[in-house]
Write a protein that holds these residues in place. Structure first.
Motif, mmCIF file in Angstrom:
data_model
loop_
_atom_site.group_PDB
_atom_site.id
_atom_site.type_symbol
_atom_site.label_atom_id
_atom_site.label_comp_id
_atom_site.label_asym_id
_atom_site.label_seq_id
_atom_site.Cartn_x
_atom_site.Cartn_y
_atom_site.Cartn_z
ATOM 1 N N PHE A 1 -29.378 22.038 -16.014
ATOM 2 C CA PHE A 1 -30.666 21.182 -16.121
ATOM 3 C C PHE A 1 -31.476 21.932 -16.608
ATOM 4 C CE2 PHE A 1 -34.436 20.566 -13.090
ATOM 5 C CZ PHE A 1 -34.882 19.553 -13.948
ATOM 6 N N PRO A 2 -32.300 21.235 -17.906
ATOM 7 C CA PRO A 2 -33.188 22.420 -18.929
ATOM 8 C C PRO A 2 -34.633 21.913 -18.216
ATOM 9 C CG PRO A 2 -32.622 20.055 -19.937
ATOM 10 C CD PRO A 2 -31.722 20.175 -18.350
ATOM 11 N N SER A 3 -35.304 23.075 -17.599
ATOM 12 C CA SER A 3 -36.266 22.853 -17.243
ATOM 13 C C SER A 3 -37.164 24.190 -16.886
ATOM 14 C CB SER A 3 -36.705 21.953 -16.102
ATOM 15 O OG SER A 3 -37.970 21.719 -15.481
ATOM 16 N N PRO A 4 -38.339 24.623 -17.337
ATOM 17 C CA PRO A 4 -38.794 25.760 -16.845
ATOM 18 C C PRO A 4 -39.384 25.874 -15.538
ATOM 19 C CG PRO A 4 -40.423 24.583 -18.265
ATOM 20 C CD PRO A 4 -39.081 23.577 -18.354
ATOM 21 N N MET A 5 -38.976 26.830 -14.817
ATOM 22 C CA MET A 5 -39.387 26.861 -13.375
ATOM 23 C C MET A 5 -40.850 27.258 -13.304
ATOM 24 S SD MET A 5 -37.367 26.318 -10.619
ATOM 25 C CE MET A 5 -37.510 26.722 -9.027
ATOM 26 N N HIS A 6 -41.428 26.291 -12.264
ATOM 27 C CA HIS A 6 -42.738 26.413 -11.978
ATOM 28 C C HIS A 6 -43.037 27.304 -10.756
ATOM 29 C CE1 HIS A 6 -43.284 23.658 -15.125
ATOM 30 N NE2 HIS A 6 -44.314 23.705 -15.165
ATOM 31 N N TYR A 7 -42.165 27.244 -9.741
ATOM 32 C CA TYR A 7 -42.353 27.373 -8.348
ATOM 33 C C TYR A 7 -43.634 26.798 -7.906
ATOM 34 C CZ TYR A 7 -38.892 30.663 -9.520
ATOM 35 O OH TYR A 7 -37.688 31.453 -9.769
ATOM 36 N N ALA A 8 -43.561 25.503 -8.025
ATOM 37 C CA ALA A 8 -44.844 24.726 -7.605
ATOM 38 C C ALA A 8 -44.664 23.685 -6.640
ATOM 39 C CB ALA A 8 -45.326 23.753 -8.783
ATOM 40 N N GLY A 9 -43.681 24.127 -5.421
ATOM 41 C CA GLY A 9 -43.385 23.601 -4.392
ATOM 42 C C GLY A 9 -43.265 22.027 -4.161
ATOM 43 N N PRO A 10 -43.900 21.303 -3.432
ATOM 44 C CA PRO A 10 -43.656 19.842 -3.500
ATOM 45 C C PRO A 10 -44.171 19.064 -4.699
ATOM 46 C CG PRO A 10 -44.832 20.613 -1.635
ATOM 47 C CD PRO A 10 -44.766 21.844 -2.283
ATOM 48 N N PRO B 1 -36.601 24.770 -1.905
ATOM 49 C CA PRO B 1 -36.526 24.617 -3.234
ATOM 50 C C PRO B 1 -38.012 24.740 -3.707
ATOM 51 C CG PRO B 1 -36.589 22.375 -1.863
ATOM 52 C CD PRO B 1 -36.897 23.287 -0.979
ATOM 53 N N ALA B 2 -38.152 25.193 -4.994
ATOM 54 C CA ALA B 2 -39.475 25.497 -5.774
ATOM 55 C C ALA B 2 -40.561 26.288 -5.078
ATOM 56 C CB ALA B 2 -39.612 23.968 -6.321
ATOM 57 N N GLY B 3 -40.009 27.005 -4.110
ATOM 58 C CA GLY B 3 -41.171 27.657 -3.209
ATOM 59 C C GLY B 3 -41.346 29.004 -3.673
ATOM 60 N N VAL C 1 -45.809 32.438 3.221
ATOM 61 C CA VAL C 1 -45.222 31.618 2.231
ATOM 62 C C VAL C 1 -46.340 30.712 1.639
ATOM 63 C CG1 VAL C 1 -43.008 31.812 2.860
ATOM 64 C CG2 VAL C 1 -44.536 29.919 3.895
ATOM 65 N N LEU C 2 -46.156 30.146 0.037
ATOM 66 C CA LEU C 2 -47.191 29.559 -0.259
ATOM 67 C C LEU C 2 -47.454 28.068 0.210
ATOM 68 C CD1 LEU C 2 -49.706 29.426 -2.164
ATOM 69 C CD2 LEU C 2 -48.217 29.027 -4.131
ATOM 70 N N TYR C 3 -46.091 27.365 0.283
ATOM 71 C CA TYR C 3 -45.827 25.963 0.798
ATOM 72 C C TYR C 3 -45.228 26.073 2.230
ATOM 73 C CZ TYR C 3 -46.649 25.666 -4.187
ATOM 74 O OH TYR C 3 -47.149 26.026 -5.410
#
Length: 405
Positions: free
Chosen positions: A261-270, A294-296, A305-307
């Motif tokens: 899956f081609p996507s830069p990982m942001h770790y931007a939660g919801p 996921p993405a947290g 934790v941020l989210y």
């Protein structure tokens, strides 16, 4: 598969036409792409880097309004940044040639629009915080230009990584074709952020069993393989370790499709998990397993934790444009020290279970220790160990740093 090769799938430009466009692009103002700019993919119906109207819809509404007044989920902006110098030069230029990080002319951006890159607004809306230390922000947004440029993308050359994994970079159209060939009457996807271990395989096999019990005849699972981009680390071994899970028989190759899956990982939660779900719909998935986190990420400056861990699943169940996706519950798997295998956690015998985190798993591999038998297939574990051994070799041959006043 990258952003540029994804668009090439929709264009299928004849080679003779590409030659003419390549010659045309040579005379244009050039904009240089960074590595992350060519990692976006599966972004249909976006037809290029976003113009301001699309950017604002994505940033503030997490979706785009289409020409027929319907909505499609699009929670992360797909944008291209410009420096002030290039922005001045682009003022009278309707089209811009795009150059890859290695210097190849790979695309044209037509009918361009240049607009202000308000970084603080983008960061706050995407991450819900402007605290320092967010990996994607520090790597990509902070050093980026103060302007964004959008337009219709024409691709001159598909991106090839030449890393032995291009055969797994399947486009959404190719994946749908493969699911039809099987044939699969249900496709379920699971977002992974660690090397695949037996607990992941247990979860996917159990999901297939549950779908069969629901009446589906031939459910198939997509094993998405994020090549995760983090500050100072890049776990390129993930595709190989996942393939070993197939080779060792933990997942059935007849019902499992391995694709990157081609996507830069942001770790931007919801916010980001909506993007992860939306693109799986593009690729043919109609069931989605929401993982525990996921993405947290941890808060970059505070010990928390941020989210909220539950918000990703709740947001997915309500997000506009994701109504076609059936959200499946995540059952927590842990290592059963009695049965000596990964199993679903049973609170009534909690003392019999050990949770092995991704951090602990990497520590095992880095120190040359073996995990408990039954935690990961031997082939996958060997890949992980060899990866860390290669890092140690590289560190050993690095010349000492020389500092001067």
């Amino acid at each position: 598969m990258s952003c540029l090769s994804f668009y090439l799938e929709n264009m299928r430009m004849p080679e003779s036409e590409r030659a003419l466009k390549r010659a045309e692009a040579q005379l244009m103002l050039k904009g240089k792409l960074i590595k992350i700019d060519i990692e976006w993919g599966w972004a249909n119906p976006v037809g290029g880097f976003m113009r301001e109207e699309e950017y604002l819809q994505s940033l503030h509404f997490n979706c785009l309004r289409l020409s027929d007044d319907s909505f499609v989920n699009m929670s992360l902006p797909i944008v291209l940044a410009l420096t002030t110098k290039i922005r001045r030069q682009s003022g009278a230029s309707p089209n811009v040639g795009l150059v890859s990080p290695n210097g190849d002319l790979v695309g044209i951006l037509r009918s361009v629009q240049v607009y202000k890159h308000n970084k603080e607004e983008r960061i706050a809306r995407t991450w819900g915080t402007t605290a320092p230390g967010l990996p994607y922000v520090e790597e990509v947004i902070t050093p980026a230009g103060s302007w964004l440029i959008g337009g219709d993308l024409e691709v001159l050359e598909p991106i090839q990584h030449n890393d032995g994994l291009d055969r797994h970079r399947l486009s959404p159209r190719e994946l749908r074709k493969e699911f039809d060939r099987r044939p699969a009457d249900a496709v379920f996807a699971f977002q992974l952020r660690n090397p695949v271990h037996n607990g992941h395989a247990l979860l996917m096999n159990d999901t297939r069993k549950r779908l069969l019990e629901m009446g589906y005849k031939n459910p198939a699972d997509d094993v998405p393989l994020d090549i995760r981009i983090e500050q100072h680390s890049k776990f390129f071994l993930l595709p190989i370790s996942s393939i070993n899970v197939l080779e060792d028989g933990l997942l059935d190759p007849e019902t499992t499709v391995v694709a990157i899956f081609p996507s830069p990982m942001h770790y931007a939660g919801p916010t980001e998990v909506q993007w992860h779900a939306k693109v799986r719909i593009n690729a043919g998935a109609n069931f989605y397993i929401v993982g525990r986190d996921p993405a947290g990420m941890s808060h970059p400056t505070e010990k928390r934790v941020l989210y909220d861990l539950d918000h990703r699943k709740k947001v997915l169940s309500m997000a506009p444009g994701l109504e076609k996706l059936n959200i499946l519950p995540f059952w927590v798997a842990a290592y059963d020290i009695v049965e000596k295998k990964m199993a679903f956690f049973d609170p009534s015998r909690a003392k019999d279970f050990v949770f092995i985190s991704g951090t602990k798993m990497r520590t095992y591999a880095r120190n040359g220790e073996n995990p408990p038998d039954g935690f990961m297939c031997p082939g996958g574990w060997n890949v992980l160990v060899k990866y860390y051994e290669s890092l140690q070799v590289e560190e050993a041959v690095q010349p000492p740093a020389v500092f001067s006043a």
